[in-house]
Structures are given as structure tokens and as C-alpha cells.
Design an enzyme around this catalytic site. Structure first.
Site, PDB file in Angstrom:
ATOM      1  N   ASP A   1       0.383  -1.206  -0.465  1.00 39.62           N
ATOM      2  CA  ASP A   1      -0.099   0.257   0.002  1.00 39.62           C
ATOM      3  C   ASP A   1       0.587   1.115  -0.041  1.00 39.62           C
ATOM      4  OD1 ASP A   1       1.565  -0.128   2.631  1.00 39.62           O
ATOM      5  OD2 ASP A   1      -0.953  -0.386   3.695  1.00 39.62           O
TER       6      ASP A   1
ATOM      7  N   GLU B   1       3.307   2.048   2.464  1.00 36.41           N
ATOM      8  CA  GLU B   1       3.961   2.299   3.637  1.00 36.41           C
ATOM      9  C   GLU B   1       5.384   2.156   3.629  1.00 36.41           C
ATOM     10  OE1 GLU B   1       2.145   0.566   6.597  1.00 36.41           O
ATOM     11  OE2 GLU B   1      -0.278   2.071   6.360  1.00 36.41           O
TER      12      GLU B   1
ATOM     13  N   HIS C   1      18.637  27.033   5.735  1.00 39.68           N
ATOM     14  CA  HIS C   1      18.305  27.876   4.537  1.00 39.68           C
ATOM     15  C   HIS C   1      18.376  28.846   5.905  1.00 39.68           C
ATOM     16  CE1 HIS C   1      15.883  30.142   2.531  1.00 39.68           C
ATOM     17  NE2 HIS C   1      15.231  30.638   3.485  1.00 39.68           N
TER      18      HIS C   1
ATOM     19  N   LYS D   1      14.920  41.449  -5.114  1.00 41.67           N
ATOM     20  CA  LYS D   1      14.154  40.923  -5.032  1.00 41.67           C
ATOM     21  C   LYS D   1      13.240  41.059  -4.868  1.00 41.67           C
ATOM     22  CE  LYS D   1      13.740  36.192  -3.908  1.00 41.67           C
ATOM     23  NZ  LYS D   1      14.928  34.957  -4.065  1.00 41.67           N
TER      24      LYS D   1
ATOM     25  N   ARG E   1       9.102  38.084  -4.535  1.00 43.82           N
ATOM     26  CA  ARG E   1       8.503  37.503  -4.589  1.00 43.82           C
ATOM     27  C   ARG E   1       7.018  37.055  -4.439  1.00 43.82           C
ATOM     28  NH1 ARG E   1       9.696  32.000  -5.565  1.00 43.82           N
ATOM     29  NH2 ARG E   1      11.701  31.857  -4.791  1.00 43.82           N
TER      30      ARG E   1
ATOM     31  N   ASP F   1      23.611  30.662  -3.729  1.00 48.39           N
ATOM     32  CA  ASP F   1      22.558  31.271  -3.095  1.00 48.39           C
ATOM     33  C   ASP F   1      22.674  30.067  -2.023  1.00 48.39           C
ATOM     34  OD1 ASP F   1      19.694  31.979  -2.235  1.00 48.39           O
ATOM     35  OD2 ASP F   1      19.053  31.752  -4.595  1.00 48.39           O
TER      36      ASP F   1
ATOM     37  N   THR G   1      13.032  26.653  -8.155  1.00 47.70           N
ATOM     38  CA  THR G   1      12.265  26.439  -9.387  1.00 47.70           C
ATOM     39  C   THR G   1      13.218  27.642 -10.586  1.00 47.70           C
ATOM     40  OG1 THR G   1      11.282  29.268  -8.616  1.00 47.70           O
ATOM     41  CG2 THR G   1      10.115  26.755  -8.819  1.00 47.70           C
TER      42      THR G   1
ATOM     43  N   GLY H   1      14.097  30.743 -10.757  1.00 50.98           N
ATOM     44  CA  GLY H   1      13.947  31.551 -10.400  1.00 50.98           C
ATOM     45  C   GLY H   1      14.885  33.080 -10.456  1.00 50.98           C
TER      46      GLY H   1
HETATM   47  C1  R5P Z   1      15.476  32.054  -0.898  1.00 58.62           C
HETATM   48  O1  R5P Z   1      15.554  32.639   0.141  1.00 58.62           O
HETATM   49  C2  R5P Z   1      16.159  31.188  -0.465  1.00 58.62           C
HETATM   50  O2  R5P Z   1      17.518  31.341  -0.408  1.00 58.62           O
HETATM   51  C3  R5P Z   1      16.458  30.572  -2.602  1.00 58.62           C
HETATM   52  O3  R5P Z   1      16.567  31.889  -2.882  1.00 58.62           O
HETATM   53  C4  R5P Z   1      14.902  30.171  -3.389  1.00 58.62           C
HETATM   54  O4  R5P Z   1      14.486  29.415  -2.374  1.00 58.62           O
HETATM   55  C5  R5P Z   1      15.262  29.958  -4.288  1.00 58.62           C
HETATM   56  O5  R5P Z   1      14.196  29.809  -4.785  1.00 58.62           O
HETATM   57  P1  R5P Z   1      13.774  29.233  -6.620  1.00 58.62           P
HETATM   58  O6  R5P Z   1      14.783  28.992  -7.437  1.00 58.62           O
HETATM   59  O7  R5P Z   1      12.561  28.810  -6.675  1.00 58.62           O
HETATM   60  O8  R5P Z   1      13.858  30.959  -7.047  1.00 58.62           O
END
Ligand code: R5P
Length: 318
Positions: free
Chosen positions: A44, A46, A137, A199, A201, A225, A230, A232
Site C-alpha cells: 500500500d 507504506e 536555509h 528581488k 517573490r 545562494d 524553480t 527563477g
Molecule cells: C530564498 O530565500 C532562497 O535562498 C532561494 O533564493 C530561493 O528558495 C530560490 O528559489 P527559486 O529557485 O524558486 O527562485
């Protein structure tokens, strides 16, 4: 009876299914083999776990990134820890190269969870005694745990790589205000200038960039970073930096999540090179992608923890 001491307990390494190749590279650095353990599924869906080796009294290191599919990999880790605890492992250290759910680390609006704290509670409830992780993060997530957390930085790997590129007129850029402190640290260590991209969001998939603080005209720029999700943030930052006259634009990000349209965005962005680590397995086919390994760094941390030696020298960002 001799009290438990990691140095006289056998060290055993096990891997979940999230990043077997990194687990094998860590084991190889340590000169050991990964322990045998079946991590499968019941009909199932699990998670079914069965350790094939005796773990009683052992100093166990469980390697698992909680990357996509995040929930599956997290539950694997929890269930593996539970099995180890019930089999009388003396100490269980979770080595979590990529710590999923780390972005949900505060209540920034009403009626939302703090999932990073919930995950920390679940890990402790499962029997994990210690955590080793990389480029959280937010460093404050360490405080969500009541057990020791060794928070390592991939900067040791990245700075070495950038130095050997011998880029003149170097600028380190943060793709947003939140990453400015990290970028500032890199700029100091690399003897480079600092720039920050403004930037905003718009949604989980979309960001907008406005202006750049700092002079990037005719400079070689490295964007730094903690993750590419994604794609972006770093793609839009690269386009803007190019519009402002940057010569070559590189990006370095520890965790290559690469979800949604990330691969397409990265392919189309004006990057000289996209440099990531292997905390998450990278399967994307992008011509200018370079994957650096953190196996030695994590392997050395495992060695030091097991031998009861200081890990703090590994925290130093070189
Ligand atoms: C934001 O605070 C993180 O450090 C990254 O910049 C973010 O999570 C990147 O996300 P994405 O690639 O979707 O723009």
C-alpha cells in the site's frame, strides 16, 4: 560495564534511498562499506525497513537528504531511526546533507505552520541523537533541536573552486536581500566586491527583480545562494546583472532542487557556469552545469564525531 564511548563502539553507516551515490562517496572517504539495510515499500505504499546487520551498541550514521519526494525521504529517515533505536544502537546521528522543509522556518503570516520546527521534533522523537547538516536555509534552525547539530558550510568547497578559476575584477552577488550576509562573507574570503539584487517573490514559481546595489559593469560576477529551486531567483538575477554590464556571470548554490521549470530557466539564462553540490542527486542535463562533491566534508565530520574530536574546525568558512 564500560560506559558508551563512540571511540570504542563500532561505527556503522547506512543510507536511505534519497542519495545513494553521495552515501557511497562518504563511505569511501571513510574507508568503510555502507551497512546492509532494505528500505522498501509495503504493497500500500507504506515504508518498510529491515536492517540486515547487527547494530546493538553501535555508533550509527544514517545518511539521508530530505529532498524530492520530500515526504517519502523524511518518513524513510524517521522509520530507519526508529528501527535502529529499537535494535539498541548506542547513538544515532542523522547526516542530512539537504534539510527539506527548511524554508518554512517562521510564521510570516497568520494560520501557517513552522514546518522546520515540526521536522526537528519528529527527528528527535524517532530516536535521533545528533544531526549533521549543510547550509541550512536559516542557521537558526539549529535552535529548533534540543540535540547537538553540526551545521557545516559548502563554502569550503565553493571558495576553493572559484579561486582556481582566477577571475579578475570579481564581484560576489546575492540574488536577494536575505542572502546578503552570506554573499558578504564570500566577498571577504575571495577578496571580491559585493553586489545585491533587489528581488520580490510574486508566487512560489515567480519572482521579480528591480535594481542592483553595487557596481557590476565589466566585472565577473558570482551569484551565491543556498538553493536553486524553480530557478527563477538566480536566472532573473543573472539577466539583470548582464543588463547592468556584467562580463561573465556564474552561480554557485549548495542545493540543486531543480523543480518546476528550473532546467529550462537555467538553460536560457546567461550563465557562464552553474555550480552546485551533490547534496541532492543531480540528473539534469545542462551543458554548463558543474557538480562539486561534499562527500569529503561530510565524511570528515562523521570521522571526527565518531572519534570524539572537535568538528568546529570544519565550521570555519575558508
Ligand atoms: C530564498 O530565500 C532562497 O535562498 C532561494 O533564493 C530561493 O528558495 C530560490 O528559489 P527559486 O529557485 O524558486 O527562485
Amino acid at each position: 560495564m564500560t560506559p558508551f564511548s563512540p571511540a570504542n563502539a563500532p561505527m556503522l553507516l547506512f543510507s536511505g534511498n534519497s542519495n545513494r551515490s553521495l552515501s557511497e562517496a562518504i563511505a569511501s572517504y571513510l574507508g568503510v562499506s555502507l551497512g546492509s539495510c532494505e528500505v522498501g515499500r509495503f504493497p500500500d505504499g507504506e515504508v518498510r525497513v529491515k536492517f540486515k546487520a547487527d547494530v546493538r551498541g553501535a555508533d550509527v550514521f544514517l545518511i539521508q537528504s530530505t529532498c524530492t519526494p520530500v515526504n517519502d525521504h523524511l518518513v524513510e529517515l524517521l522509520i530507519m531511526a526508529d528501527a535502529l533505536r529499537r535494535a539498541s544502537a548506542a547513538r544515532i546521528t542523522a547526516v542530512i546533507p539537504y534539510f527539506g522543509y527548511s524554508r518554512q522556518d517562521r510564521k510570516d503570516e497568520g494560520r501557517v505552520p513552522i514546518t522546520a520546527k515540526l521536522v526537528a521534533d519528529l527527528l528527535q522523537a524517532s530516536g535521533i541523537n545528533r544531526v549533521v547538516t549543510l547550509d541550512l536555509h536559516a542557521a537558526q534552525i539549529q535552535g529548533f533541536f534540543n540535540i547537538p547539530v553540526d551545521h557545516l558550510y559548502a563554502s569550503r568547497v565553493f571558495t576553493k573552486y572559484v579561486r582556481q578559476l582566477e577571475l579578475p575584477d570579481l564581484v560576489v552577488a546575492s540574488p536577494d536581500a536575505g542572502g546578503m550576509k552570506q554573499a558578504w562573507g564570500y566577498s571577504k574570503r575571495l577578496d571580491a566586491y559585493l553586489a545585491v539584487v533587489e528581488k520580490r517573490r510574486i508566487s512560489g514559481e515567480d519572482v521579480e527583480v528591480g535594481f542592483v546595489i553595487g557596481d557590476v559593469a565589466n566585472k565577473n560576477v558570482v551569484i551565491i545562494d543556498d538553493m536553486i529551486s524553480t530557478g527563477g531567483s538566480v536566472s532573473k538575477a543573472a539577466q539583470l546583472l548582464k543588463e547592468k554590464g556584467a562580463r561573465k556571470v556564474f552561480v554557485m548554490a549548495t542545493h540543486a532542487i531543480f523543480c518546476g521549470r528550473a532546467v529550462e530557466k537555467l538553460r536560457n539564462a546567461p550563465f557562464e557556469e552553474i555550480i552546485v553540490t551533490d547534496t541532492i542527486p543531480v540528473t539534469a542535463n545542462i551543458e554548463r552545469l558543474k557538480v562539486l562533491s561534499v562527500a569529503e566534508l561530510l565524511g570528515e565530520a562523521v570521522h571526527r564525531i565518531h572519534s570524539n574530536k572537535s568538528v568546529s574546525t570544519l565550521f570555519q568558512r575558508l
